[in-house]
Design an enzyme around this catalytic site. Sequence first.
Site, PDB file in Angstrom:
ATOM      1  N   ARG A 174       0.340   4.085  17.441  1.00  0.00           N
ATOM      2  CA  ARG A 174      -0.109   5.090  16.463  1.00  0.00           C
ATOM      3  C   ARG A 174       0.122   6.533  16.887  1.00  0.00           C
ATOM      4  NH1 ARG A 174       0.742   1.448  12.990  1.00  0.00           N
ATOM      5  NH2 ARG A 174      -1.006   0.409  12.004  1.00  0.00           N
TER       6      ARG A 174
ATOM      7  N   ASP B 191       0.825  -1.223   0.000  1.00  0.00           N
ATOM      8  CA  ASP B 191       0.000   0.000   0.000  1.00  0.00           C
ATOM      9  C   ASP B 191       0.851   1.261   0.000  1.00  0.00           C
ATOM     10  OD1 ASP B 191      -2.430  -1.326   0.000  1.00  0.00           O
ATOM     11  OD2 ASP B 191      -2.654  -1.274   2.177  1.00  0.00           O
TER      12      ASP B 191
ATOM     13  N   SER C  57      -3.325  -8.995   6.883  1.00  0.00           N
ATOM     14  CA  SER C  57      -2.967  -7.627   7.223  1.00  0.00           C
ATOM     15  C   SER C  57      -2.335  -7.660   8.618  1.00  0.00           C
ATOM     16  CB  SER C  57      -4.224  -6.755   7.204  1.00  0.00           C
ATOM     17  OG  SER C  57      -3.967  -5.564   7.893  1.00  0.00           O
TER      18      SER C  57
ATOM     19  N   ASP D 211      -7.031   2.871  13.061  1.00  0.00           N
ATOM     20  CA  ASP D 211      -5.739   3.543  12.935  1.00  0.00           C
ATOM     21  C   ASP D 211      -5.857   4.922  12.287  1.00  0.00           C
ATOM     22  OD1 ASP D 211      -4.347   1.527  14.223  1.00  0.00           O
ATOM     23  OD2 ASP D 211      -4.152   0.351  12.383  1.00  0.00           O
TER      24      ASP D 211
HETATM   25  N1  ARG Z   1      -7.679  -4.129  16.069  1.00  0.00           N
HETATM   26  C1  ARG Z   1      -6.433  -3.592  16.563  1.00  0.00           C
HETATM   27  C2  ARG Z   1      -6.582  -2.129  16.824  1.00  0.00           C
HETATM   28  O1  ARG Z   1      -7.498  -1.514  16.380  1.00  0.00           O
HETATM   29  C3  ARG Z   1      -5.267  -3.901  15.632  1.00  0.00           C
HETATM   30  C4  ARG Z   1      -5.235  -3.108  14.375  1.00  0.00           C
HETATM   31  C5  ARG Z   1      -4.099  -3.480  13.508  1.00  0.00           C
HETATM   32  N2  ARG Z   1      -3.894  -2.490  12.491  1.00  0.00           N
HETATM   33  C6  ARG Z   1      -3.604  -2.768  11.237  1.00  0.00           C
HETATM   34  N3  ARG Z   1      -3.499  -1.766  10.405  1.00  0.00           N
HETATM   35  N4  ARG Z   1      -3.481  -3.992  10.792  1.00  0.00           N
HETATM   36  O2  ARG Z   1      -5.770  -1.565  17.494  1.00  0.00           O
END
Ligand code: ARG
Length: 419
Positions: free
Chosen positions: A113, A32, A194, A142
Amino acid sequence: MSNENTQVRTATYLADPADVHRVLLLYSGGLDTSVMLKWIQDEYEAEVVALTVNLGQPGEDYEVVKGKARQLGAVDAFVVDAREEFARDYVAPAIKANAIYGLGYPLFTALGRPLIAKLAVEYAREHGCDTIAHGCTGKGNDQVRIEATIATLAPELKVIAPVRSWKMGRDEEVAYARANGIPVKGGTEAAPYSIDDNLWGRSSEGRWIEDLTVAPHDDVFQLVTRPELAPDEPETVEIEFEAGVPVGLGGERLALVELLERVAQLGMKHGVVIVDHIEDRIVGLKVRDIYEVPAAAILLPAHAELERLVGTIHQNQFKTQLDQRWAYLVYAGLWWEPLRANIDAYMESANANVTGKIGVKLFKGSARVVTRESPYAVYDAQLATFSESGGLFSQEASPGFIELWSLQSRMAWQVRGGR
Ligand code: ARG
């Protein structure tokens, strides 16, 4: 052009394409953000500065990532090792807050993040960028965490989120990558999971994980040994804490990053721990995640145990409520919300005496506390024993206590005719 920003700008922090000249791209090296690196140059006729943040993702070769960014036309490419700051300012507070969201997510992504976005702001300012680009989709948490951070810390900077608007599926992205000489890691055939990871854990989403009736396929576990394959011999580790922060392992004093990495190694070896989690996202969706959290699954229970040992019943009952509130704020992308800092002040105070040692036994997927030791334990073996009470406690006084303690309950029972 299919950019969200040419249509309606649904938020003031989104960039007007006419004002996008130099973009700080949060670059992972994956498909990406690699496509994005090229796409931004073409769509906006803008320069791209790439920033990659090392939060302890296992097995990442940052020189390769940096080289790839350069090769794809980034005018500058930076890798910042933020492991120490992440451990000290994000993971340590999470340990003090026993931070778990839902039924077992220790928030590693949610903690990472705001730091990644804060660093993006710093690098964007330092390198004359007007815009920050990230690779989050429009359905996840995110995007909220990153954009809320940028909008809070740097109102002068704008945001673009190409994945949210470019409407390319994986096949189109792969085609775009091919057409533009972008190498696709791991081949192009199967869509990969992912993944997001750092030194506090790893998550996998996508593919069969989205089918709730499917039990985990073995190939998803790239970190933690499956419990059935873990050693037949248990291993007990002793973790030393000072004021709520782990400072030693098996009698050896360690800096926090190294300690987290060493504990993770032990957890990985013993199958500790895999979490198959259905989660309520900020944006309303439910999602299933497979988490591998070797360090968190050992350190969080150890910390909680020690904290409960040194806390009074009142402190212990109260703190679980604040812990939950803290975890939700962080999950929900509100790291910079003052309430989080207010609660952290309480966490500091509540952890002042969380000093001592906890032994945890690791065996085939479980991490069980087996020993405790603290100079501040609100515990006296003399008092707890059934034989001698030692002077602080008079068993003769207990009936008097019971009479008063049960007074209202007894009265209510009578008044209501024994119902
Ligand atoms: N569900 C988790 C969260 O919201 C993990 C997210 C993982 N992020 C990703 N872009 N794969 O914190």
